[in-house]
Scaffold this active site. Structure first.
Site, PDB file in Angstrom:
ATOM      1  N   LYS A  22       3.762  -6.597 -39.204  1.00  0.00           N
ATOM      2  CA  LYS A  22       4.356  -5.499 -38.438  1.00  0.00           C
ATOM      3  C   LYS A  22       3.294  -4.526 -37.955  1.00  0.00           C
ATOM      4  CE  LYS A  22       6.129  -1.419 -40.234  1.00  0.00           C
ATOM      5  NZ  LYS A  22       5.635  -0.366 -39.367  1.00  0.00           N
ATOM      6  N   ASN A  23       2.399  -4.109 -38.862  1.00  0.00           N
ATOM      7  CA  ASN A  23       1.458  -3.045 -38.480  1.00  0.00           C
ATOM      8  C   ASN A  23       0.381  -3.503 -37.492  1.00  0.00           C
ATOM      9  OD1 ASN A  23       2.892  -1.257 -39.958  1.00  0.00           O
ATOM     10  ND2 ASN A  23       1.444  -1.074 -41.651  1.00  0.00           N
ATOM     11  N   CYS A 116       8.887   6.846 -40.481  1.00  0.00           N
ATOM     12  CA  CYS A 116       9.347   7.210 -41.827  1.00  0.00           C
ATOM     13  C   CYS A 116       8.881   8.607 -42.207  1.00  0.00           C
ATOM     14  CB  CYS A 116       8.785   6.217 -42.850  1.00  0.00           C
ATOM     15  SG  CYS A 116       9.468   4.571 -42.710  1.00  0.00           S
ATOM     16  N   ASP A 305       1.600   1.260 -49.060  1.00  0.00           N
ATOM     17  CA  ASP A 305       2.857   0.620 -48.647  1.00  0.00           C
ATOM     18  C   ASP A 305       3.427  -0.311 -49.723  1.00  0.00           C
ATOM     19  OD1 ASP A 305       2.523   1.972 -46.328  1.00  0.00           O
ATOM     20  OD2 ASP A 305       2.236   0.237 -45.036  1.00  0.00           O
ATOM     21  N   ARG A 397      13.533  -2.549 -39.865  1.00  0.00           N
ATOM     22  CA  ARG A 397      12.413  -2.204 -38.978  1.00  0.00           C
ATOM     23  C   ARG A 397      11.181  -3.033 -39.306  1.00  0.00           C
ATOM     24  NH1 ARG A 397      10.483   3.152 -39.961  1.00  0.00           N
ATOM     25  NH2 ARG A 397       8.771   2.137 -38.909  1.00  0.00           N
TER      26      ARG A 397
HETATM   27  C1  UD1 Z   1      -0.587   3.258 -41.183  1.00  0.00           C
HETATM   28  C2  UD1 Z   1       0.517   2.295 -41.477  1.00  0.00           C
HETATM   29  C3  UD1 Z   1       1.324   2.770 -42.677  1.00  0.00           C
HETATM   30  C4  UD1 Z   1       0.418   3.024 -43.877  1.00  0.00           C
HETATM   31  C5  UD1 Z   1      -0.754   3.913 -43.498  1.00  0.00           C
HETATM   32  C6  UD1 Z   1      -1.763   4.061 -44.606  1.00  0.00           C
HETATM   33  C7  UD1 Z   1       1.027   1.478 -39.254  1.00  0.00           C
HETATM   34  C8  UD1 Z   1       1.990   1.409 -38.127  1.00  0.00           C
HETATM   35  N1  UD1 Z   1       1.379   2.225 -40.315  1.00  0.00           N
HETATM   36  O1  UD1 Z   1       0.035   4.492 -40.852  1.00  0.00           O
HETATM   37  O2  UD1 Z   1       2.286   1.756 -42.989  1.00  0.00           O
HETATM   38  O3  UD1 Z   1       1.165   3.649 -44.894  1.00  0.00           O
HETATM   39  O4  UD1 Z   1      -1.426   3.389 -42.339  1.00  0.00           O
HETATM   40  O5  UD1 Z   1      -2.245   2.826 -44.990  1.00  0.00           O
HETATM   41  O6  UD1 Z   1      -0.018   0.842 -39.232  1.00  0.00           O
HETATM   42  N2  UD1 Z   1      -3.850  11.782 -40.964  1.00  0.00           N
HETATM   43  C9  UD1 Z   1      -4.191  13.032 -40.497  1.00  0.00           C
HETATM   44  N3  UD1 Z   1      -4.375  13.195 -39.155  1.00  0.00           N
HETATM   45  C10 UD1 Z   1      -4.258  12.174 -38.263  1.00  0.00           C
HETATM   46  C11 UD1 Z   1      -3.922  10.902 -38.757  1.00  0.00           C
HETATM   47  C12 UD1 Z   1      -3.719  10.729 -40.119  1.00  0.00           C
HETATM   48  O7  UD1 Z   1      -4.309  13.982 -41.271  1.00  0.00           O
HETATM   49  O8  UD1 Z   1      -4.457  12.394 -37.065  1.00  0.00           O
HETATM   50  C13 UD1 Z   1      -3.632  11.590 -42.412  1.00  0.00           C
HETATM   51  C14 UD1 Z   1      -2.160  11.214 -42.707  1.00  0.00           C
HETATM   52  O9  UD1 Z   1      -1.359  12.357 -42.808  1.00  0.00           O
HETATM   53  C15 UD1 Z   1      -2.313  10.450 -44.012  1.00  0.00           C
HETATM   54  C16 UD1 Z   1      -3.672   9.732 -43.876  1.00  0.00           C
HETATM   55  O10 UD1 Z   1      -4.362  10.448 -42.834  1.00  0.00           O
HETATM   56  O11 UD1 Z   1      -2.365  11.341 -45.094  1.00  0.00           O
HETATM   57  C17 UD1 Z   1      -3.595   8.290 -43.507  1.00  0.00           C
HETATM   58  O12 UD1 Z   1      -2.834   8.127 -42.331  1.00  0.00           O
HETATM   59  P1  UD1 Z   1      -3.042   6.908 -41.328  1.00  0.00           P
HETATM   60  O13 UD1 Z   1      -4.009   5.933 -41.869  1.00  0.00           O
HETATM   61  O14 UD1 Z   1      -3.264   7.459 -39.969  1.00  0.00           O
HETATM   62  O15 UD1 Z   1      -1.594   6.245 -41.337  1.00  0.00           O
HETATM   63  P2  UD1 Z   1      -0.804   5.630 -40.119  1.00  0.00           P
HETATM   64  O16 UD1 Z   1      -1.750   4.981 -39.176  1.00  0.00           O
HETATM   65  O17 UD1 Z   1       0.182   6.615 -39.593  1.00  0.00           O
END
Ligand code: UD1
Length: 418
Positions: A22-23, A116, A305, A397
């Site tokens: 999915k990701n 989520c 996850d 999803r």
């Molecule tokens: C992706 C995965 C999700 C997984 C996560 C961490 C997808 C679609 N989703 O989510 O399933 O749980 O990686 O492995 O691939 N952060 C900031 N600012 C930003 C971006 C992130 O502060 O601009 C923080 C977030 O709040 C969080 C951490 O960084 O605490 C990690 O987030 P991130 O790796 O970006 O997660 P996602 O890409 O949203």
């Protein structure tokens, strides 16, 4: 409204085949608009997140055809229209259209993404990356307008190794002038899969899968054919279910190396495993599982996850286990429901302490988010009696054919419309 009903306590045996990740898929679909020709992506999972992204493609007048497990995406007649909130809020990953549209048209207009509710989930690092490439960002309430006269390669250091920011910056930089370097990049296999896709189209990306990614901008991106990697989180979820209820329970068509951190923990707990090149088999049930501690971390650490389904397994281990969540602030929403079914868990300061083993008895629970939903399925399969799960839209999803896959290994699980 859809609900899931599970008659638990059954031994599961047989083979579960893992679908495309999915990701990775949710990034590959927006990335496909960057081609100047046509992109074919195969092994695309049939999940509602895929449908939501295809709806955005259609909104942008991109030609998209699904044939079996493949998607053929042709953006030659596409129009760069605003992505309304009704589309963007269906999933977090809609934000990949920001980087892809910026990379292709130097302009993207879309609303804040959904997804989520597992934490604040800001996108400041994505936006900082776009700015470094030369974009100007205007925010009007929930609407983001990201535009540039010209995108120029830059050195970008990510304060946090964010998966989303790494991919989004890669998408925006792939056609920028000059060289972009992303430092402290995330290293998840899905990032490598997206970089390979872009390189197949003619992009010049090196270092994906390490913490430094170098992107040399190119002018054109060509036709390409690409395969989505197996879903390591789906695989991990079923392996945990196998450890809870399985005997000769094979999780097939996966990359065991992608779930190394999980497999090490399972072996430490005493789960009897056979690890093949593309499968993991749970050989027998162990009623004497040992307690253990996990701390979630970026790849190759223990994936956040899988933390929620893993907590369910820890309720069956002997002694005191701890789960320390370091990525998301709000990822223990499954715990109250687990307690309702009989688990002994206390959550304090991002750490859950679990005392086991405890008997689990079926009840009514809620899938508060995607992976909490997976945890509820695992709980329902282990618990005696009937477990009813509401809000199952979250589960659908991300888990392709979950009912069929579990039924095939002997589970009694049904999806009902009420
Ligand atoms: C992706 C995965 C999700 C997984 C996560 C961490 C997808 C679609 N989703 O989510 O399933 O749980 O990686 O492995 O691939 N952060 C900031 N600012 C930003 C971006 C992130 O502060 O601009 C923080 C977030 O709040 C969080 C951490 O960084 O605490 C990690 O987030 P991130 O790796 O970006 O997660 P996602 O890409 O949203």
């Amino acid at each position: 409204m859809k609900i899931m009903e599970i008659e638990g306590g059954r031994e599961l045996s047989g083979t579960i085949r893992i679908s495309g990740a999915k990701n990775a898929t949710v990034a590959l679909i927006p990335a496909a608009i960057l081609t100047d020709e046509e992109a074919t992506i195969c092994n695309v999972p049939e999940i509602t997140d895929t449908d939501a992204l295809c709806d955005i493609l259609k909104l942008l007048k991109v030609n998209v055809n699904r044939a079996s497990e493949s998607l053929v995406i042709d953006p030659r007649a596409m129009e760069n229209t605003e992505i309304a909130e009704i589309f963007s809020k269906k999933l977090r990953a809609s934000y990949y259209f920001m980087g892809a549209l910026l990379g292709k048209f130097k302009k993207a207009v879309m609303y804040f993404p959904g997804g989520c509710s597992i934490g604040a989930r800001p996108i400041d690092l994505h936006l900082k990356g776009f700015e470094a490439l030369g974009a100007k960002i205007t925010v009007e309430k929930n609407k983001y307008i990201v535009e540039a006269d010209e995108l120029k390669g830059a050195n970008i250091y990510l304060d946090i190794a964010s998966v989303g920011a790494t991919i989004n910056i890669m998408l925006a930089a792939v056609k920028a002038k000059g060289t972009t370097i992303i430092d402290n990049a995330a290293k998840e296999p899905e990032i490598v899969n997206v970089a390979t896709f872009l390189n197949n189209m003619g992009a010049k990306i090196v270092g994906a899968g390490t913490s430094t990614i170098k992107i040399e901008g190119v002018e054109h991106l060509n036709k390409c054919f690409h395969e989505v990697i197996p879903d390591r989180i789906e695989a991990g979820t079923y392996i945990i279910i196998g450890a809870l209820c399985g005997k000769y329970f094979k999780v097939d068509n996966m990359i065991p190396e992608h779930v190394d951190s999980l497999l090490s923990k399972l072996e430490e707990m005493g789960v009897k495993l056979e690890i093949g090149t593309d499968y993991v088999m749970i050989l027998e049930r162990n009623n004497n599982l040992k307690a253990t501690n996990i701390k979630t971390a970026v790849y190759p650490g223990f994936p956040t996850d899988l933390q929620q389904p893993f907590t369910v397994l820890l309720t069956q281990a002997h002694g005191k286990s701890k789960v320390n969540e370091t990525i998301w602030e709000n990822r223990f929403m499954h715990v109250p429901y687990l307690k309702e079914l009989g688990a002994d868990i206390v959550v304090k300061n991002q750490t859950a302490t679990i005392i086991g083993p405890t008997e689990l008895k079926g009840s009514s629970v809620v899938a508060t988010d995607l992976r909490a939903g997976a945890a509820m399925v695992a709980t329902g399969l282990k618990a005696s009696g009937t477990t009813t799960i509401t809000n199952v839209e979250h589960i659908l999803r991300g888990y392709e054919q979950i009912i069929e896959k579990l039924t095939n290994v002997g589970a009694k699980i049904t999806l009902k419309e009420i």
